[in-house]
Design a protein around this motif. Structure first.
Motif, PDB file in Angstrom:
ATOM      1  N   ASP A   1      47.617  51.245  39.720  1.00  0.00           N
ATOM      2  CA  ASP A   1      47.147  51.364  41.240  1.00  0.00           C
ATOM      3  C   ASP A   1      45.899  50.590  41.422  1.00  0.00           C
ATOM      4  OD1 ASP A   1      49.117  53.083  41.840  1.00  0.00           O
ATOM      5  OD2 ASP A   1      47.904  54.918  41.702  1.00  0.00           O
ATOM      6  N   VAL A   2      45.388  49.421  40.436  1.00  0.00           N
ATOM      7  CA  VAL A   2      44.232  49.280  40.605  1.00  0.00           C
ATOM      8  C   VAL A   2      44.147  48.294  41.714  1.00  0.00           C
ATOM      9  CG1 VAL A   2      42.677  46.475  39.076  1.00  0.00           C
ATOM     10  CG2 VAL A   2      44.426  48.661  38.072  1.00  0.00           C
ATOM     11  N   ILE A   3      45.599  47.715  41.671  1.00  0.00           N
ATOM     12  CA  ILE A   3      46.366  46.785  43.371  1.00  0.00           C
ATOM     13  C   ILE A   3      47.452  47.292  43.139  1.00  0.00           C
ATOM     14  CG2 ILE A   3      46.737  44.984  41.834  1.00  0.00           C
ATOM     15  CD1 ILE A   3      44.877  45.027  45.074  1.00  0.00           C
ATOM     16  N   TYR A   4      47.914  47.235  44.578  1.00  0.00           N
ATOM     17  CA  TYR A   4      49.227  47.355  45.408  1.00  0.00           C
ATOM     18  C   TYR A   4      49.709  46.691  46.706  1.00  0.00           C
ATOM     19  CZ  TYR A   4      47.623  51.777  46.033  1.00  0.00           C
ATOM     20  OH  TYR A   4      47.086  53.111  46.629  1.00  0.00           O
TER      21      TYR A   4
ATOM     22  N   TYR B   1      35.511  49.858  41.669  1.00  0.00           N
ATOM     23  CA  TYR B   1      36.527  49.491  41.688  1.00  0.00           C
ATOM     24  C   TYR B   1      36.528  47.524  42.328  1.00  0.00           C
ATOM     25  CZ  TYR B   1      41.231  50.027  43.579  1.00  0.00           C
ATOM     26  OH  TYR B   1      42.925  49.973  43.942  1.00  0.00           O
ATOM     27  N   ARG B   2      35.420  47.363  43.023  1.00  0.00           N
ATOM     28  CA  ARG B   2      34.974  45.806  43.641  1.00  0.00           C
ATOM     29  C   ARG B   2      35.432  44.957  42.165  1.00  0.00           C
ATOM     30  NH1 ARG B   2      33.044  44.504  48.601  1.00  0.00           N
ATOM     31  NH2 ARG B   2      31.606  43.214  47.389  1.00  0.00           N
ATOM     32  N   ARG B   3      33.960  45.766  41.480  1.00  0.00           N
ATOM     33  CA  ARG B   3      34.089  44.645  40.396  1.00  0.00           C
ATOM     34  C   ARG B   3      35.821  44.293  39.424  1.00  0.00           C
ATOM     35  NH1 ARG B   3      28.958  47.725  39.392  1.00  0.00           N
ATOM     36  NH2 ARG B   3      30.046  49.215  37.975  1.00  0.00           N
ATOM     37  N   SER B   4      36.325  45.792  39.500  1.00  0.00           N
ATOM     38  CA  SER B   4      37.468  45.140  38.892  1.00  0.00           C
ATOM     39  C   SER B   4      38.356  44.504  39.271  1.00  0.00           C
ATOM     40  CB  SER B   4      38.421  47.100  38.895  1.00  0.00           C
ATOM     41  OG  SER B   4      37.685  47.824  37.722  1.00  0.00           O
ATOM     42  N   LEU B   5      38.476  44.469  40.863  1.00  0.00           N
ATOM     43  CA  LEU B   5      38.802  43.597  41.486  1.00  0.00           C
ATOM     44  C   LEU B   5      38.624  42.428  41.978  1.00  0.00           C
ATOM     45  CD1 LEU B   5      40.175  45.674  45.056  1.00  0.00           C
ATOM     46  CD2 LEU B   5      41.815  45.359  42.141  1.00  0.00           C
TER      47      LEU B   5
ATOM     48  N   ALA C   1      40.258  39.549  48.239  1.00  0.00           N
ATOM     49  CA  ALA C   1      39.671  39.942  49.151  1.00  0.00           C
ATOM     50  C   ALA C   1      39.928  40.426  50.776  1.00  0.00           C
ATOM     51  CB  ALA C   1      39.955  38.155  49.995  1.00  0.00           C
ATOM     52  N   ALA C   2      40.329  40.968  51.077  1.00  0.00           N
ATOM     53  CA  ALA C   2      40.762  42.156  52.028  1.00  0.00           C
ATOM     54  C   ALA C   2      39.978  43.192  51.186  1.00  0.00           C
ATOM     55  CB  ALA C   2      41.750  42.498  51.738  1.00  0.00           C
TER      56      ALA C   2
ATOM     57  N   HIS D   1      40.604  47.236  31.439  1.00  0.00           N
ATOM     58  CA  HIS D   1      39.737  48.413  31.623  1.00  0.00           C
ATOM     59  C   HIS D   1      39.507  47.651  32.730  1.00  0.00           C
ATOM     60  CE1 HIS D   1      37.665  51.646  31.617  1.00  0.00           C
ATOM     61  NE2 HIS D   1      38.048  51.960  32.152  1.00  0.00           N
ATOM     62  N   LEU D   2      40.729  48.192  34.079  1.00  0.00           N
ATOM     63  CA  LEU D   2      39.779  48.145  34.879  1.00  0.00           C
ATOM     64  C   LEU D   2      39.482  49.545  36.143  1.00  0.00           C
ATOM     65  CD1 LEU D   2      42.510  45.415  35.877  1.00  0.00           C
ATOM     66  CD2 LEU D   2      40.454  44.558  35.219  1.00  0.00           C
TER      67      LEU D   2
END
Ligand SMILES: [Zn+2]
Length: 248
Positions: free
Chosen positions: A189-192, A208-212, A241-242, A166-167
Motif C-alpha cells: 500500500d506504499v503506492i498504487y 510517507y512523503r519521504r518514502s515516496l 509527484a501528485a 522499509h517505506l
C-alpha cells in the motif's frame, strides 16, 4: 467457494491473485513469484476463504510469505503459510491480532478511520463465499513471524533476488520488495493507482512523503501494487509527484 480467487499471469511472468467479490477498499493483491529455488508470495489476502483449499498449487513448493504491512486485507491468509516474514516494525501488531471486520462501521471504528469522509459500505463483501457464510464470524488471530525483515535485507529465490525497502507512512511497518535486476517493485500500500491512505492513526504524512520521494528516485521499471493492476514507472512518477504536491 472455488471461484473466490482469480489468478492470472501478469507482466513479468508473475501471477496476480485477486478477490473480486471483495469491495474495493479490502480487495488486495496476492503476488506469486516462482523462483528457481524457492517461491515467494507477497501478501495473503483477506482470509475469508482459505487459500490452501482454493489454490493448492500456491503451496506446492512451500513458499516464503512476505507481508507488506499489518492490514487485514493483506494478512488474513498468513496463518496458512509455514514461513511468514514482515518488517520488524509490523511484528508486534501482527502478534496482537490486527483489527478485522467485514462491516464498514465496525472496521472504521477498529481502524480509527476519521469520521469526516464518506462512510464505508455496510458489508465489505459483494457476495458471500457460500450461502450460509456468516461475515460476523470473520476474525484474524495473532500472526507470529518466522522472520523479521529490515531495510536492505535480500530475499534470494535462486534465479532472482529481492531487496527489502522499509517505506513507512501508510503504516510504520510498510515495506516494498525490489527486484534490482528487472526493476520490478512489489509495493503493497506504499503506492498504487488510487487515493493513498495517510489519515489512519498509525499513518504519518511527513514520513510517507519521504518514502515516496525515495521511490521516485529509484530505478524502477514496473510496479506490482497492493491494489489494482501493475503499472509502469511513468505512472509511478505521476502518482508520487501528485502526492508530494498535494501534501506540500
Ligand atoms: Zn493498508
Amino acid at each position: 467457494m472455488g471461484h473466490w480467487y482469480e489468478q492470472r499471469e501478469s507482466a513479468g511472468g508473475v501471477v496476480r491473485i485477486t478477490e473480486p467479490k471483495v469491495r474495493a477498499l479490502l480487495s488486495a493483491n496476492v503476488w506469486w513469484l516462482r523462483g528457481a529455488d524457492r517461491d515467494l508470495v507477497v501478501d495473503a489476502g483477506l482470509g475469508v476463504v482459505p487459500l490452501r483449499a482454493a489454490l493448492p498449487q500456491l503451496f506446492a513448493r512451500d513458499p516464503l510469505l512476505v507481508l507488506t504491512h499489518a492490514h487485514l486485507d493483506h494478512v488474513g491468509g498468513a496463518p496458512e503459510f509455514r514461513s511468514r516474514a514482515a518488517h520488524a516494525a509490523a511484528a508486534e501488531l501482527l502478534g496482537r491480532g490486527v483489527p478485522a471486520s467485514l462491516y464498514g462501521a465496525e472496521l472504521s471504528r477498529q481502524l480509527g478511520i476519521p469520521a469526516d469522509g464518506a462512510p464505508l459500505p455496510e458489508l465489505l463483501l459483494k457476495a458471500l463465499p457460500y450461502p450460509d457464510y456468516d461475515p460476523a464470524t470473520y476474525r484474524i488471530g495473532p500472526i507470529t513471524l518466522t522472520q523479521h525483515l529490515h531495510d536492505g535485507d535480500r530475499i534470494d529465490l535462486g534465479d532472482r533476488s529481492l531487496t527489502v525497502l522499509h517505506l513507512p507512512g501508510h503504516t510504520p511497518g510498510c515495506l516494498a520488495l525490489l527486484d534490482e535486476h528487472t526493476g520490478e517493485l512489489y509495493s503493497g500500500d506504499v503506492i498504487y493507482d488510487g487515493d493513498l491512505i495517510d489519515d489512519l492513526p498509525e499513518s504519518d504524512i511527513p514520513t510517507y512523503r519521504r518514502s515516496l520521494q525515495l521511490l521516485a528516485d529509484l530505478d524502477i521499471a514496473l510496479i506490482h501494487p497492493g491494489h489494482g493492476p501493475s503499472f509502469p514507472a511513468t505512472r509511478l512518477r505521476e502518482l508520487t509527484a501528485a502526492y508530494l504536491r498535494a501534501t506540500d
